[in-house]
Design a protein around this motif. Structure first.
Motif, PDB file in Angstrom:
ATOM      1  N   ILE A 368       0.775  -1.172   0.065  1.00  0.00           N
ATOM      2  CA  ILE A 368      -0.154  -0.031  -0.061  1.00  0.00           C
ATOM      3  C   ILE A 368       0.932   1.226   0.087  1.00  0.00           C
ATOM      4  O   ILE A 368       2.022   1.177   0.098  1.00  0.00           O
ATOM      5  CB  ILE A 368      -0.911  -0.003   1.114  1.00  0.00           C
ATOM      6  CG1 ILE A 368       0.001   0.128   2.487  1.00  0.00           C
ATOM      7  CG2 ILE A 368      -1.777  -1.448   1.153  1.00  0.00           C
ATOM      8  CD1 ILE A 368      -0.971   0.416   3.793  1.00  0.00           C
ATOM      9  N   ALA A 369       0.187   2.394  -0.258  1.00  0.00           N
ATOM     10  CA  ALA A 369       1.086   3.543   0.024  1.00  0.00           C
ATOM     11  C   ALA A 369       0.253   4.286   1.058  1.00  0.00           C
ATOM     12  O   ALA A 369      -0.986   4.262   1.367  1.00  0.00           O
ATOM     13  CB  ALA A 369       0.958   4.452  -1.380  1.00  0.00           C
ATOM     14  N   GLU A 370       0.926   5.147   1.654  1.00  0.00           N
ATOM     15  CA  GLU A 370       0.639   5.987   2.763  1.00  0.00           C
ATOM     16  C   GLU A 370       0.906   7.528   2.711  1.00  0.00           C
ATOM     17  O   GLU A 370       2.196   7.730   2.153  1.00  0.00           O
ATOM     18  CB  GLU A 370       0.651   5.301   4.409  1.00  0.00           C
ATOM     19  CG  GLU A 370       2.264   5.276   4.318  1.00  0.00           C
ATOM     20  CD  GLU A 370       2.658   4.686   5.858  1.00  0.00           C
ATOM     21  OE1 GLU A 370       1.780   3.920   6.321  1.00  0.00           O
ATOM     22  OE2 GLU A 370       3.853   4.711   6.592  1.00  0.00           O
ATOM     23  N   THR A 371       0.406   8.287   3.245  1.00  0.00           N
ATOM     24  CA  THR A 371       0.483   9.708   3.295  1.00  0.00           C
ATOM     25  C   THR A 371       1.402  10.110   4.652  1.00  0.00           C
ATOM     26  O   THR A 371       1.277   9.676   5.692  1.00  0.00           O
ATOM     27  CB  THR A 371      -0.752  10.590   3.382  1.00  0.00           C
ATOM     28  OG1 THR A 371      -1.553  10.407   2.334  1.00  0.00           O
ATOM     29  CG2 THR A 371      -0.174  12.195   3.181  1.00  0.00           C
ATOM     30  N   ARG A 378       4.355   7.827   0.387  1.00  0.00           N
ATOM     31  CA  ARG A 378       5.358   6.718   0.523  1.00  0.00           C
ATOM     32  C   ARG A 378       4.762   5.456   0.185  1.00  0.00           C
ATOM     33  O   ARG A 378       3.738   4.862   0.761  1.00  0.00           O
ATOM     34  CB  ARG A 378       5.824   6.726   1.952  1.00  0.00           C
ATOM     35  CG  ARG A 378       6.605   7.891   2.317  1.00  0.00           C
ATOM     36  CD  ARG A 378       7.001   7.774   3.798  1.00  0.00           C
ATOM     37  NE  ARG A 378       5.988   7.776   4.719  1.00  0.00           N
ATOM     38  CZ  ARG A 378       6.239   7.567   6.268  1.00  0.00           C
ATOM     39  NH1 ARG A 378       7.515   7.406   6.540  1.00  0.00           N
ATOM     40  NH2 ARG A 378       5.236   7.307   7.031  1.00  0.00           N
ATOM     41  N   ASP A 379       5.225   4.942  -0.657  1.00  0.00           N
ATOM     42  CA  ASP A 379       4.660   3.588  -1.260  1.00  0.00           C
ATOM     43  C   ASP A 379       5.601   2.516  -0.559  1.00  0.00           C
ATOM     44  O   ASP A 379       6.623   2.684   0.021  1.00  0.00           O
ATOM     45  CB  ASP A 379       4.401   3.330  -3.100  1.00  0.00           C
ATOM     46  CG  ASP A 379       5.803   3.901  -3.531  1.00  0.00           C
ATOM     47  OD1 ASP A 379       6.683   3.866  -2.795  1.00  0.00           O
ATOM     48  OD2 ASP A 379       5.829   3.814  -4.875  1.00  0.00           O
ATOM     49  N   GLY A 380       5.184   1.103  -1.015  1.00  0.00           N
ATOM     50  CA  GLY A 380       5.963  -0.117  -0.702  1.00  0.00           C
ATOM     51  C   GLY A 380       5.913  -0.553   0.598  1.00  0.00           C
ATOM     52  O   GLY A 380       6.699  -1.071   1.175  1.00  0.00           O
ATOM     53  N   ILE A 381       4.799   0.122   1.214  1.00  0.00           N
ATOM     54  CA  ILE A 381       4.424  -0.262   2.644  1.00  0.00           C
ATOM     55  C   ILE A 381       3.406  -1.777   2.603  1.00  0.00           C
ATOM     56  O   ILE A 381       2.893  -1.772   2.015  1.00  0.00           O
ATOM     57  CB  ILE A 381       3.686   0.625   3.327  1.00  0.00           C
ATOM     58  CG1 ILE A 381       4.428   2.076   3.172  1.00  0.00           C
ATOM     59  CG2 ILE A 381       3.512   0.287   5.003  1.00  0.00           C
ATOM     60  CD1 ILE A 381       5.773   2.057   3.836  1.00  0.00           C
ATOM     61  N   PHE A 382       3.944  -2.513   3.640  1.00  0.00           N
ATOM     62  CA  PHE A 382       3.390  -3.759   3.862  1.00  0.00           C
ATOM     63  C   PHE A 382       2.078  -3.494   4.847  1.00  0.00           C
ATOM     64  O   PHE A 382       2.351  -3.177   5.856  1.00  0.00           O
ATOM     65  CB  PHE A 382       4.339  -5.093   4.212  1.00  0.00           C
ATOM     66  CG  PHE A 382       3.665  -6.363   4.271  1.00  0.00           C
ATOM     67  CD1 PHE A 382       3.079  -7.008   3.372  1.00  0.00           C
ATOM     68  CD2 PHE A 382       3.729  -7.060   5.534  1.00  0.00           C
ATOM     69  CE1 PHE A 382       2.595  -8.325   3.448  1.00  0.00           C
ATOM     70  CE2 PHE A 382       3.353  -8.212   5.651  1.00  0.00           C
ATOM     71  CZ  PHE A 382       2.666  -8.764   4.705  1.00  0.00           C
ATOM     72  N   SER A 383       1.007  -4.081   4.474  1.00  0.00           N
ATOM     73  CA  SER A 383      -0.050  -4.130   5.140  1.00  0.00           C
ATOM     74  C   SER A 383      -0.760  -5.453   5.176  1.00  0.00           C
ATOM     75  O   SER A 383      -1.453  -6.277   4.304  1.00  0.00           O
ATOM     76  CB  SER A 383      -1.228  -3.309   4.398  1.00  0.00           C
ATOM     77  OG  SER A 383      -2.489  -3.288   5.302  1.00  0.00           O
ATOM     78  N   PRO A 384      -0.398  -6.317   6.554  1.00  0.00           N
ATOM     79  CA  PRO A 384      -0.839  -7.742   6.594  1.00  0.00           C
ATOM     80  C   PRO A 384      -2.365  -7.808   6.630  1.00  0.00           C
ATOM     81  O   PRO A 384      -3.189  -6.884   6.972  1.00  0.00           O
ATOM     82  CB  PRO A 384      -0.295  -7.917   8.015  1.00  0.00           C
ATOM     83  CG  PRO A 384       0.742  -6.951   8.300  1.00  0.00           C
ATOM     84  CD  PRO A 384       0.327  -5.519   7.634  1.00  0.00           C
ATOM     85  N   VAL A 385      -2.781  -8.974   6.095  1.00  0.00           N
ATOM     86  CA  VAL A 385      -4.352  -9.112   6.030  1.00  0.00           C
ATOM     87  C   VAL A 385      -4.434 -10.419   6.939  1.00  0.00           C
ATOM     88  O   VAL A 385      -5.308 -10.380   7.719  1.00  0.00           O
ATOM     89  CB  VAL A 385      -4.780  -9.266   4.547  1.00  0.00           C
ATOM     90  CG1 VAL A 385      -6.238  -9.825   4.785  1.00  0.00           C
ATOM     91  CG2 VAL A 385      -4.862  -8.310   3.746  1.00  0.00           C
TER      92      VAL A 385
END
Length: 566
Positions: A368-371, A378-385
């Motif tokens: 995901i990307a976050e602000t 900032r992209d390349g962030i891991f969001s566990p499901v």
């Protein structure tokens, strides 16, 4: 007929659940353990098992071992004129175990439960499944090794409520699992481990000790692959000697020169201190993830051949403040558990009350990307499901939103791992779905992950605003079309395979050749005489005389070299 297989880094084994109990199946040499070694004989015939392993130091370019450590990678090993992936070599070991089982059971074997380290990732699990298929087996289930050991240990504890920890240190991998037994259920609470820690790493410590003692005298010898293989063999033998002796002599012979190092148990333990320290963190992680206090554990169960080392047993004793259990055989626990699971799959009546759960060893999620604080993305962030150590089968959903105005599609890359940055995790696949243009954050996208007991991952992406839905099934670790298993199976089947009935003679001859190169002087001359007598009898082609001569050769080698280890 369905069998259970422990596909190990150093040794493999096969068993079956029959007549209400586990039967471990011997190979053509009568041994339960088959070295996970593949090689080519001088005539180009394929060797699997002890005969291949004995040629590791004398024919290093024609022998492959420890390939399980590279399962799931594209690393190849050249034997003769052909390159093999780790899964190809594993398939050859599995095919030999399948042949041994068919010879023992007197009927075809088509299905198998195959064990894998609990901390194997998706690529490694898929490669193991392909290896089984290449060997002509339908892989009914991939079973985590500590879970298999829990079955072997817990089958007699099913009436009690208890918690225990399985400490599984094999030749190439280290796994820890915390399990609970209650009302006939074996539940895995947490699993963790280290895929690059095992007996081979302790061998490397001994090699380094030898290098520090004699490295200058070796000159350029160490650059030779054959010399390095002899170092590895000498280290393995010394490590096993130190299992029940306070001192071991590590000897390497090369080009009529010999170097020996006397290694004490104390010196080995001091040199291996960094490896022993690495055993601690996975144990703490498993206890933490399983929400279990060490004092609440009834037993610490040791599994895997490397747990025979006194330095490891002492480390575990210090870690927990008590002695570990010897309730299960360290080399046989996993294959016993695999055979029990095969019996469960076959719905054997004697096992109808056994229920078992497992966990997802790694977190699964998307990028995901976050602000950031300044408004920059900032992209390349891991969001566990699905987070690690979730009981499987499992299905979990997370909701995400668009991040740019007028955005017309959302792309999710699927990852497995624990790092916050996806660059440090393992990419499994990609899924894309169209979305209607709208203001940033206005369109929501639901992402659902489903994970089953065999490690099959399904990703379902849904846009409620439009009803659009996309699904991704992670079936292979490669981008593009899956490999042609039938073509690869045919290529492996076309190899000239050494007959099973010649295994004993080839293994004895390979060991004798290794001993001839290992020793010097009178002992080398004695080995040469033993080889000459054996080859003379082989030429007569009298089976009874050959059996007697082979036993004479083996006894003579045992007197010089010690008994063959597995």
């Amino acid at each position: 007929m369905i069998i259970g297989i422990d596909l190990g880094t150093t040794n493999s084994a096969v068993g079956v659940w029959r007549d209400g109990k586990v039967e471990l199946i011997p190979n053509s040499l009568g041994a339960v353990l088959t070295p996970s070694a593949v090689g080519l004989d001088d005539d180009g015939a394929l060797l699997v098992g002890l005969a291949a392993r004995e040629r590791r130091s004398t024919h290093p370019t024609l022998t492959a071992t420890t390939f399980k450590r590279y399962m799931g990678s594209t690393r190849t090993t050249r034997l003769g004129k052909q390159d093999y992936l780790p899964e190809d070599l594993s398939a050859l070991v599995l095919a030999r175990l399948k042949a041994d089982a068919e010879a023992y059971l007197g009927q075809p074997v088509t299905e198998a439960v195959i064990t894998v380290p609990a901390y194997f990732n998706d690529k490694q699990r898929k490669a193991t499944r392909r290896a089984g298929e290449l060997a002509g087996l339908k892989v009914e289930r991939l079973l985590n090794e500590p879970t298999a050991a829990a079955l072997a240990y817990g089958i007699h504890e099913l009436g009690d409520e208890t918690r225990f920890l399985v400490f599984d240190l094999g030749g190439g991998t280290f796994d820890v699992s915390v399990l609970e037994i209650f009302e006939g259920v074996i539940e895995v609470r947490a699993s963790t481990g280290d895929n690059q820690l095992g007996g081979e790493d302790f061998n490397a410590v001994l090699v380094q000790m030898m290098r520090e003692a004699h490295g200058k005298a070796w000159g350029k010898a160490e650059a030779d692959f054959g010399f390095r293989q002899r170092l590895q063999v000498a280290a393995e033998k010394a490590r096993r000697t130190l299992t029940d002796q306070p001192v071991a002599d590590m000897t390497v012979t090369w080009q009529d020169e010999s170097w020996t190092l006397e290694v004490t148990a104390e010196a080995f333990e001091a040199a291996a201190a960094p490896l022993l320290a690495r055993l601690r963190e996975p144990v703490l992680g498993a206890l933490r993830d399983g929400s279990v206090q060490a004092a609440a554990l009834k037993e610490i169960v040791l599994v895997g051949g490397a747990t025979r080392m006194p330095i490891v047993r002492r480390a575990v004793t210090r870690m927990f403040g008590r002695f570990p259990s010897n309730a299960v055989h360290p080399d046989e626990a996993v294959v016993i558990g695999a055979a029990i699971q095969a019996g469960l799959k076959a719905r054997d009546a004697a096992l109808k009350d056994v229920v078992m759960t497992d966990v997802c060893p790694y977190s699964l999620g998307v990028d995901i990307a976050e602000t950031g604080p300044g408004g920059a993305l900032r992209d390349g962030i891991f969001s566990p499901v699905i987070e690690r150590n979730t009981v499987v089968p499992a299905s979990r959903m997370s909701v995400f939103s668009t991040i740019q105005p007028g955005q017309r599609k959302v792309v999710f890359n699927v990852f497995q791992g624990e790092s916050r940055l996806v660059a440090d995790n393992i990419r499994l696949g990609r899924i894309e779905i169209p979305v209607p243009p709208a203001r940033a954050g206005e369109i929501q996208v639901e992402v659902r992950f489903s994970y089953d007991v065999n490690g099959l991952i399904e990703v379902d992406v849904h846009v409620p605003h439009t009803g659009e839905r996309r699904q991704l099934v992670i079936v292979d670790d490669q981008d593009g079309p899956p490999p042609d298993l039938e073509q690869r199976r045919a290529a492996l089947a076309a190899l000239k395979v050494n007959p099973r009935d010649q295994d004993a003679n080839r293994a004895a001859s390979a060991r004798a050749a290794r001993c001839y190169e290992l020793f010097l002087g009178e002992r080398r001359a004695h080995v040469a005489e033993l080889i000459s007598r054996f080859e003379t009898v082989l030429d007569r082609q009298d089976p009874r005389a050959i059996d007697a001569a082979r036993q004479e050769l083996i006894h003579g080698l045992d007197a010089l070299d010690g008994e063959t280890f597995l």
